[in-house]
Scaffold this motif. Structure first.
Motif, PDB file in Angstrom:
ATOM      1  N   ILE A   1      48.554  41.562  45.144  1.00  6.30           N
ATOM      2  CA  ILE A   1      47.186  41.290  45.603  1.00  6.30           C
ATOM      3  C   ILE A   1      46.532  42.645  45.821  1.00  6.30           C
ATOM      4  CG2 ILE A   1      45.744  40.317  47.419  1.00  6.30           C
ATOM      5  CD1 ILE A   1      47.973  38.221  47.883  1.00  6.30           C
ATOM      6  N   SER A   2      45.353  42.835  45.209  1.00  4.75           N
ATOM      7  CA  SER A   2      44.660  44.119  45.283  1.00  4.75           C
ATOM      8  C   SER A   2      43.231  43.941  45.787  1.00  4.75           C
ATOM      9  CB  SER A   2      44.589  44.771  43.896  1.00  4.75           C
ATOM     10  OG  SER A   2      45.875  44.925  43.349  1.00  4.75           O
ATOM     11  N   VAL A   3      42.722  44.990  46.429  1.00  4.41           N
ATOM     12  CA  VAL A   3      41.308  45.003  46.792  1.00  4.41           C
ATOM     13  C   VAL A   3      40.509  44.858  45.499  1.00  4.41           C
ATOM     14  CG1 VAL A   3      39.436  46.447  47.702  1.00  4.41           C
ATOM     15  CG2 VAL A   3      41.643  46.367  48.888  1.00  4.41           C
ATOM     16  N   GLY A   4      39.517  43.975  45.521  1.00  6.53           N
ATOM     17  CA  GLY A   4      38.696  43.711  44.331  1.00  6.53           C
ATOM     18  C   GLY A   4      39.095  42.446  43.589  1.00  6.53           C
ATOM     19  N   ASP A   5      40.286  41.905  43.888  1.00  6.36           N
ATOM     20  CA  ASP A   5      40.715  40.665  43.228  1.00  6.36           C
ATOM     21  C   ASP A   5      39.769  39.522  43.551  1.00  6.36           C
ATOM     22  OD1 ASP A   5      42.948  41.854  42.100  1.00  6.36           O
ATOM     23  OD2 ASP A   5      44.401  40.849  43.401  1.00  6.36           O
ATOM     24  N   GLU A   6      39.489  38.689  42.556  1.00 11.12           N
ATOM     25  CA  GLU A   6      38.701  37.479  42.791  1.00 11.12           C
ATOM     26  C   GLU A   6      39.569  36.414  43.442  1.00 11.12           C
ATOM     27  OE1 GLU A   6      36.501  35.804  39.589  1.00 11.12           O
ATOM     28  OE2 GLU A   6      35.045  37.439  39.603  1.00 11.12           O
ATOM     29  N   VAL A   7      38.917  35.601  44.271  1.00 13.77           N
ATOM     30  CA  VAL A   7      39.620  34.555  45.003  1.00 13.77           C
ATOM     31  C   VAL A   7      39.064  33.204  44.587  1.00 13.77           C
ATOM     32  CG1 VAL A   7      40.209  33.679  47.290  1.00 13.77           C
ATOM     33  CG2 VAL A   7      39.926  36.141  46.954  1.00 13.77           C
ATOM     34  N   ASP A   8      39.946  32.302  44.191  1.00 12.21           N
ATOM     35  CA  ASP A   8      39.555  30.931  43.864  1.00 12.21           C
ATOM     36  C   ASP A   8      39.892  30.083  45.082  1.00 12.21           C
ATOM     37  OD1 ASP A   8      39.153  28.366  42.945  1.00 12.21           O
ATOM     38  OD2 ASP A   8      40.302  28.634  41.095  1.00 12.21           O
ATOM     39  N   LEU A   9      38.852  29.659  45.816  1.00 12.80           N
ATOM     40  CA  LEU A   9      39.058  28.898  47.057  1.00 12.80           C
ATOM     41  C   LEU A   9      39.290  27.429  46.814  1.00 12.80           C
ATOM     42  CD1 LEU A   9      36.405  30.687  49.277  1.00 12.80           C
ATOM     43  CD2 LEU A   9      38.887  30.924  49.399  1.00 12.80           C
ATOM     44  N   ALA A  10      39.194  26.980  45.571  1.00 13.15           N
ATOM     45  CA  ALA A  10      39.442  25.565  45.260  1.00 13.15           C
ATOM     46  C   ALA A  10      40.059  25.448  43.874  1.00 13.15           C
ATOM     47  CB  ALA A  10      38.143  24.778  45.348  1.00 13.15           C
TER      48      ALA A  10
END
Length: 150
Positions: A140-149
């Protein structure tokens, strides 16, 4: 602030080697399925692998407190640019290749008033983020996109 068509991103990562030791900011961290974040105090725990908070919640708490809330001082592992972080046990999110599952809402830690000043724990009530367990491993890196669903 995120618009509806952009996914939230990881804006900060913090780990601490021990329960009362200060957190340190890192650009990336190894997430180990079933164990936690390598180098963090909760690595090896059964369920409390990762804690996640969102900047808009910290900004709202800061408005209540009348002073800034430094993400490093909340003792949460990941800070997201925005989005509604799931809170119901069993809900899942994905950060890069890493899949996470909600364990519970994260209660404000009693160290908050020490770290951020009087009233911080109260200001962060219902804004302190979510505790997740790791279902898959990866970086996990700073800048990674997050899929909340996912």
């Amino acid at each position: 602030m995120d618009t509806d068509d952009s996914a939230p991103t990881v804006v900060a990562i913090h780990v601490a080697k021990g329960r009362r030791l200060p957190t340190r900011s890192v650009p990336a961290v190894e997430a180990e399925a079933g164990a936690g974040l390598v180098g963090d105090r909760y690595h090896g725990s059964r369920h409390r692998h990762v804690t996640i908070q969102a900047l808009p919640d910290l900004e709202a708490a800061a408005a209540d407190l009348g002073r800034p809330v430094d993400p490093a001082l909340t003792r949460r592992n990941l800070t997201l640019s925005g989005g509604a972080i799931p809170t119901r046990p069993g809900e899942r999110i994905r950060i890069g290749d890493v899949e996470l599952e909600v364990v519970r809402i994260a209660a404000p830690c009693r160290l908050l008033d020490d770290n951020l000043g009087p009233g911080a724990a109260r200001a962060l009530h219902a804004r302190a983020g979510t505790v997740f367990r790791l279902l898959t491993s990866g970086t996990i890196s700073v800048g990674d996109e997050v899929d909340l669903a996912p």
